[in-house]
Write an enzyme that holds these catalytic residues in place. Structure first.
Site, PDB file in Angstrom:
ATOM      1  N   ARG A   1     -35.197 -45.091  38.229  1.00 31.29           N
ATOM      2  CA  ARG A   1     -36.455 -45.380  38.938  1.00 31.29           C
ATOM      3  C   ARG A   1     -37.643 -44.659  38.325  1.00 31.29           C
ATOM      4  NH1 ARG A   1     -33.821 -45.340  44.930  1.00 31.29           N
ATOM      5  NH2 ARG A   1     -33.281 -47.545  44.960  1.00 31.29           N
TER       6      ARG A   1
ATOM      7  N   GLY B   1     -33.405 -54.256  49.275  1.00 27.18           N
ATOM      8  CA  GLY B   1     -33.855 -54.911  50.502  1.00 27.18           C
ATOM      9  C   GLY B   1     -35.139 -55.709  50.326  1.00 27.18           C
TER      10      GLY B   1
ATOM     11  N   LYS C   1     -20.388 -59.134  53.792  1.00 26.40           N
ATOM     12  CA  LYS C   1     -20.632 -59.817  55.063  1.00 26.40           C
ATOM     13  C   LYS C   1     -21.554 -61.021  54.993  1.00 26.40           C
ATOM     14  CE  LYS C   1     -19.793 -55.947  58.083  1.00 26.40           C
ATOM     15  NZ  LYS C   1     -20.385 -55.036  59.058  1.00 26.40           N
TER      16      LYS C   1
ATOM     17  N   GLY D   1     -27.944 -54.214  45.204  1.00 24.62           N
ATOM     18  CA  GLY D   1     -27.289 -53.032  44.642  1.00 24.62           C
ATOM     19  C   GLY D   1     -25.961 -53.278  43.949  1.00 24.62           C
TER      20      GLY D   1
HETATM   21  P1  AMP Z   1     -22.791 -56.221  50.384  1.00 26.37           P
HETATM   22  O1  AMP Z   1     -23.400 -54.869  50.588  1.00 26.37           O
HETATM   23  O2  AMP Z   1     -22.744 -57.067  51.604  1.00 26.37           O
HETATM   24  O3  AMP Z   1     -23.359 -56.944  49.182  1.00 26.37           O
HETATM   25  O4  AMP Z   1     -21.252 -55.938  50.054  1.00 26.37           O
HETATM   26  C1  AMP Z   1     -20.811 -55.299  48.905  1.00 26.37           C
HETATM   27  C2  AMP Z   1     -19.416 -54.814  49.145  1.00 26.37           C
HETATM   28  O5  AMP Z   1     -18.602 -55.916  49.477  1.00 26.37           O
HETATM   29  C3  AMP Z   1     -18.759 -54.154  47.961  1.00 26.37           C
HETATM   30  O6  AMP Z   1     -18.614 -52.790  48.226  1.00 26.37           O
HETATM   31  C4  AMP Z   1     -17.396 -54.845  47.868  1.00 26.37           C
HETATM   32  O7  AMP Z   1     -16.332 -53.940  47.711  1.00 26.37           O
HETATM   33  C5  AMP Z   1     -17.271 -55.539  49.207  1.00 26.37           C
HETATM   34  N1  AMP Z   1     -16.386 -56.691  49.141  1.00 26.37           N
HETATM   35  C6  AMP Z   1     -16.422 -57.710  48.271  1.00 26.37           C
HETATM   36  N2  AMP Z   1     -15.401 -58.553  48.481  1.00 26.37           N
HETATM   37  C7  AMP Z   1     -14.700 -58.066  49.516  1.00 26.37           C
HETATM   38  C8  AMP Z   1     -13.511 -58.492  50.195  1.00 26.37           C
HETATM   39  N3  AMP Z   1     -12.864 -59.599  49.815  1.00 26.37           N
HETATM   40  N4  AMP Z   1     -13.072 -57.741  51.212  1.00 26.37           N
HETATM   41  C9  AMP Z   1     -13.722 -56.625  51.574  1.00 26.37           C
HETATM   42  N5  AMP Z   1     -14.843 -56.172  50.980  1.00 26.37           N
HETATM   43  C10 AMP Z   1     -15.322 -56.875  49.957  1.00 26.37           C
END
Ligand code: AMP
Length: 396
Positions: A35, A377, A198, A354
């Site tokens: 950064r 974000g 999610k 990220g």
């Molecule tokens: P996000 O912050 O929503 O972009 O989520 C990123 C995180 O999703 C990473 O730390 C991944 O390890 C997790 N992730 C990706 N695929 C899966 C999965 N099939 N089950 C659980 N966690 C996951």
């Protein structure tokens, strides 16, 4: 409109809101300088134009008042080295000493103010606090894209005190230009790839992208909410029960809008959430009860990479699996490589958020994609179609 390239900075004191929210270790050493490095061209441009620079930033999340571990003084040596100028430091971002130091600045000099968030007024967007900051300079420049979605005193409110002399720095300009290129100057086919844990954090993005994309690829943990909602058995995979309807609505919406929605057909399942778990390939709709899907499978990789390689615009946010564990990183790596290949063939690719940025860096592909957004974000909100307070404050 005035901008960093056409403005005459000679003898001007330029207040620049930067994002120096860098990680520090227990010895207060910077563990990732990205950064700070990113802001150097903006700072040097002002200095070479004969101006002086007053840098303001936040660092961490101090609860109440000053805290040693959140002091920006720790970054002064590195910052000085990178700019090639001995940076002065004001141990309070407002008040008499900051005022004196700012007033005494000569062209070519740099002053860094102490952490803005030592004052709760910063995050509250307090106008009197913004006015005090504003009194330190002649020009306001926002180069902190990472906080552009916040209506804080230094990111948005302050701009009103510089009706004629406000502009973006190079980071802000670049981020907006590149995201706009994807959203508004789209070469088709346009493919969005969404992954991550999610569905909940991605609904508005999907809604805003639905009338823009030709292809929507969904992987990562979020895919299981879709598969389950559509009647599949997903075992112990990550799901969000309350979002089944939303997921079905997205599937239906894609059909109506003529968007090709690609969900995985197979997955790598594991018997526990660990790198050394037993693992095997499974049909995505028939995952055994005690197993969970942690990555996309080989058939899905094949289909997804084919779609990606035939795209002219690509937006990627979120990993395809738990890529932090090497045994479940294949899908994410394959997608990163496909994005790089498509880029080589002429596609414009934007990587944001990220974890996808971390993945691109992990596989050494940073220079093989068109643009890596550092916005987090802010980038997501911009893609959702929201107006960012930090942007609005400048362009009105
Ligand atoms: P996000 O912050 O929503 O972009 O989520 C990123 C995180 O999703 C990473 O730390 C991944 O390890 C997790 N992730 C990706 N695929 C899966 C999965 N099939 N089950 C659980 N966690 C996951």
């Amino acid at each position: 409109m005035k901008n960093i390239d056409n403005y005459n900075f000679n003898d001007k004191k330029v207040l620049v809101r930067v994002d120096f929210n860098v990680p520090l270790n227990e010895k207060f050493e910077i563990t990732d300088t990205t950064r700070i490095d990113a802001a150097i061209p903006t700072i040097k441009k002002i200095l070479s134009g004969g101006g002086s620079v007053i840098l303001m930033s936040h660092l961490g999340r101090p609860k109440q008042g000053p805290e040693e571990k959140f002091s920006l003084k720790h970054i002064v040596p590195y910052l000085s080295k990178q700019i090639g100028v001995s940076v002065k430091f004001a141990d309070d971002c407002i008040g008499d000493s900051a005022k004196k130091m700012a007033a005494g600045l000569q062209g070519g000099e740099v002053l860094l103010l102490e952490n803005l968030r030592f004052y709760k007024e910063e995050a509250k967007g307090d106008e009197a606090f913004a006015k005090k900051l504003a009194s330190l300079g002649d020009v306001y420049m926002n180069d902190a894209f990472g906080t552009a979605h916040r209506a804080h005193a230094s990111t948005a409110v302050i701009a009103k005190f510089f009706p004629e002399d406000k502009m973006f720095g190079y980071i802000m300009e670049n981020e907006l230009k590149n995201i706009d290129k994807v959203l508004h100057e789209t070469k088709r086919p346009f493919t969005a790839i969404l992954g991550g844990a999610k569905v909940s954090g991605k609904i508005e993005i999907v809604n805003n992208l639905m009338n823009k994309v030709d292809n929507l690829i969904i992987g990562g943990g979020m895919m299981f909410t879709f598969i389950h909602a559509m009647g599949g058995s997903v075992g112990k995979s990550l799901i969000e029960d309350e979002l089944f309807e939303v997921a079905l609505h997205i599937v239906e919406g894609a059909k109506q809008m003529g968007v090709n929605l690609y969900l995985p057909v197979d997955t790598i399942i594991a018997d526990k959430f660990e790198n050394d778990a037993n693992k095997k390939v499974s049909d995505v709709k028939t995952i055994p009860e005690d197993w969970m899907g942690l990555d996309i499978g080989p058939e899905s990789i094949k289909k997804f990479t084919e779609v990606i390689e035939n795209s002219s615009t690509i937006l990627w946010n979120g990993p395809m699996g738990v890529f932090e564990m090497d045994n479940f990183a294949n899908g994410t790596k394959a997608i990163a490589e496909a994005v790089a290949r498509a880029t080589e063939k002429g596609a414009f690719s934007l990587i944001g958020g990220g974890d996808s940025v971390a993945a691109i860096n992990k596989y050494g592909l940073k220079d093989k994609v068109s643009y890596v957004s550092t916005g987090g974000g802010a980038m997501l909100e911009y893609i959702e179609g929201k107006e960012l307070p930090g942007v609005k404050a400048i362009i009105g």
